[in-house]
Write an enzyme that holds these catalytic residues in place. Structure first.
Site, PDB file in Angstrom:
ATOM      1  N   LYS A 147      77.714  58.174  54.417  1.00  0.00           N
ATOM      2  CA  LYS A 147      76.372  58.675  54.692  1.00  0.00           C
ATOM      3  C   LYS A 147      75.250  57.761  54.199  1.00  0.00           C
ATOM      4  O   LYS A 147      74.097  57.978  54.550  1.00  0.00           O
ATOM      5  CB  LYS A 147      76.221  60.073  54.090  1.00  0.00           C
ATOM      6  CG  LYS A 147      77.097  61.098  54.782  1.00  0.00           C
ATOM      7  CD  LYS A 147      76.717  61.237  56.235  1.00  0.00           C
ATOM      8  CE  LYS A 147      77.299  62.497  56.825  1.00  0.00           C
ATOM      9  NZ  LYS A 147      76.671  62.872  58.067  1.00  0.00           N
TER      10      LYS A 147
HETATM   11  N1  PMP Z   1      83.360  63.692  55.485  1.00  0.00           N
HETATM   12  C1  PMP Z   1      82.452  63.896  54.540  1.00  0.00           C
HETATM   13  C2  PMP Z   1      82.918  63.998  53.116  1.00  0.00           C
HETATM   14  C3  PMP Z   1      81.094  64.026  54.860  1.00  0.00           C
HETATM   15  O1  PMP Z   1      80.189  64.255  53.898  1.00  0.00           O
HETATM   16  C4  PMP Z   1      80.714  63.934  56.225  1.00  0.00           C
HETATM   17  C5  PMP Z   1      79.283  64.132  56.594  1.00  0.00           C
HETATM   18  N2  PMP Z   1      78.913  65.485  56.766  1.00  0.00           N
HETATM   19  C6  PMP Z   1      81.717  63.731  57.192  1.00  0.00           C
HETATM   20  C7  PMP Z   1      83.015  63.595  56.765  1.00  0.00           C
HETATM   21  C8  PMP Z   1      81.416  63.705  58.675  1.00  0.00           C
HETATM   22  O2  PMP Z   1      80.587  62.670  59.065  1.00  0.00           O
HETATM   23  P1  PMP Z   1      79.599  62.879  60.306  1.00  0.00           P
HETATM   24  O3  PMP Z   1      78.479  63.807  59.817  1.00  0.00           O
HETATM   25  O4  PMP Z   1      79.074  61.533  60.643  1.00  0.00           O
HETATM   26  O5  PMP Z   1      80.329  63.511  61.421  1.00  0.00           O
END
Ligand code: PMP
Length: 461
Positions: free
Chosen positions: A44
């Site tokens: 992120k």
């Molecule tokens: N895994 C974790 C630990 C996350 O914090 C996130 C973000 N919400 C994701 C996976 C998924 O990523 P995305 O929001 O880009 O789909």
């Protein structure tokens, strides 16, 4: 000189690591992109920077402004890291299932954190989404990046993460496996890789209970991945198929990653790797499968990596009780002879010396076998001797001198078979029966005690 101006310059360019051990039983090469090596600790960081830049360019965020965001924690860290350098105030609104480590981390960056109930509808005014909206309206100069709707989120992965992967693999990628929360990662990376004509198959890894793979949203413990609605930042057409993964499989796979690969990853990395190993069945040895490992296990030391938390949620229990008695015997202290025992004809002080020497509290009593006979037969067991019973006798029965084991022993312990489960042994190992004999065919294979089982359960994953 190799000096960077700011930590922000170190976001991205994460390594691809071969997952040799966890993928030992599948044909394709399975790689993990280690997103926890971003400076804020997760994938992120990439969008924290991109969304702040976009807001500044569009005049939505100005010096002295406040960033308000509903976040499961990692986006908060990505935003807070950039905000700390540029002087923005941060208010993060989190659901209450998030780990304390994540909340503490955001506060450490100087952010304010508001915790809201997870178990309410997203349109409920108490939900973390609606609370974030209200705080944005009420705070002058506030800007909500809104990662679930912000096109800068998938765009960051299209512009940077996708090309990075393409370069690292020289364009050779057969299958990409990723979880989706906002869907920014899977959408941006997949669009880029597909546009390059790689022919990549995109597999979405999704927790059971998320609407991406479940008819109805239900509760699950995994953090960061899956959702109870379809976000605007997820383009479902880019996902060729979804694989549903239970909390249990996700967390046990994360633990395997730490123990077998030395990669201390979070829960959603376990989800992605489990799905990748399932997808691997459809590929041959020439294929390359890439998983994205979104965040670090340090966020979950009190959960996924805590045996008590795992056991309380029923994730470790089966591993222990499904184990066989033979597994426990293999684990027993290596310096013990296979079966510590005494003979019926031994003098009591000799028997006590055996208990002491091997630091055991009970032993089976055997009939002496003929010379030259190897091992102990189960049929030779004639009784048992307990330290506790010997002590009781010493205080209550006068004139014990010259007694043999045969005079003071109790009945033989119950017997279980070495191929039975630990659960079956636990039925017999009750309050006043602390030890049982283990048979292997006609032979006595060992003695199993409650503390042997406990030692074993503590050691297992
Ligand atoms: N895994 C974790 C630990 C996350 O914090 C996130 C973000 N919400 C994701 C996976 C998924 O990523 P995305 O929001 O880009 O789909």
């Amino acid at each position: 000189m190799s000096v960077v101006d700011s930590l922000v310059d170190l976001v991205g360019d994460t390594p691809l690591v071969r997952l040799r051990n966890v993928s030992a039983n599948v044909a394709p090469t399975v790689l993990g992109k280690v997103e926890y090596l971003n400076p804020g600790g997760s994938v992120k960081d990439r969008i924290g920077l991109a969304m702040i830049r976009a807001a500044e360019q569009q005049g939505l965020l100005a010096p002295g402004g406040t960033i308000v965001e509903p976040t499961s924690g990692n986006t908060g860290a990505g935003l807070a890291m950039v905000a700390a350098q540029r002087g923005y105030r941060c208010v993060f609104v989190m659901p209450d299932k998030q780990s304390n480590e994540k909340i503490d981390m955001l506060r450490a960056f100087g952010a304010e954190v508001v915790v809201c109930p997870t178990a309410v509808d997203r349109d409920d005014p108490r939900s973390y989404y609606r609370t974030a909206d209200r705080l944005t309206e009420e705070t002058p100069g506030a800007f909500q990046p809104n990662q679930y709707f912000n096109p800068a989120n998938p765009q960051a992965h299209y512009d940077v993460t996708g090309p990075e992967l393409y370069r690292q693999l020289g364009g050779h990628i057969d299958c990409l496996v990723s979880t989706a929360g906002t869907g920014g990662t899977i959408t941006g990376v997949s669009r880029y890789l597909k546009e390059q004509g790689t022919g990549v198959e995109v597999v979405g890894a999704d927790p059971a209970g998320s609407v991406f793979t479940s008819e109805e949203a239900g509760p699950y413990l995994l953090e960061g991945a899956g959702e109870d609605f379809w976000p605007a930042t997820l383009e479902p057409d880019l996902v060729d198929r979804w694989v549903q993964v239970t909390d249990r499989d996700s967390f046990l796979t994360s633990r395997r990653m730490a123990r077998e690969e030395g990669l201390l990853v979070g829960g959603s990395a376990g989800t992605a790797v489990w799905a990748a190993l399932a997808a691997a069945a459809d590929y041959g040895p020439e294929a390359t499968i890439v998983t994205l490992l979104p965040d670090t296990g340090r966020n979950y030391l009190s959960k996924i990596y805590n045996d008590d938390w795992m056991a309380a949620n029923g994730f470790l229990e089966k591993v222990g009780t499904a184990a066989l008695i033979s597994d426990v015997l293999k684990h027993k202290r290596g310096d013990l002879p296979a079966v510590v025992h005494v003979h019926r004809q031994d003098e009591v002080p000799e028997a006590i010396a055996v208990l002491r020497e091997h630091q055991v509290s009970q032993v089976p009593v055997l009939e002496r076998t003929e010379p030259g006979f190897e091992g102990e037969r189960i049929t030779a067991v004639v009784g048992s001797l307990y330290e506790r019973a010997l002590l009781d006798r010493a205080f209550s029965v006068p004139g014990e001198d010259g007694k043999t084991v045969g005079d003071v022993m109790g009945p033989p312990m119950p017997t279980v078979d070495v191929r039975e489960t630990v659960e079956a042994a636990m039925q017999v190992l009750t309050g006043d029966q602390p030890a049982v004999l283990v048979s292997e065919g006609p032979m006595l294979a060992g003695v199993l005690t409650r503390s042997d089982v406990l030692d074993y359960l503590m050691l297992k994953p």
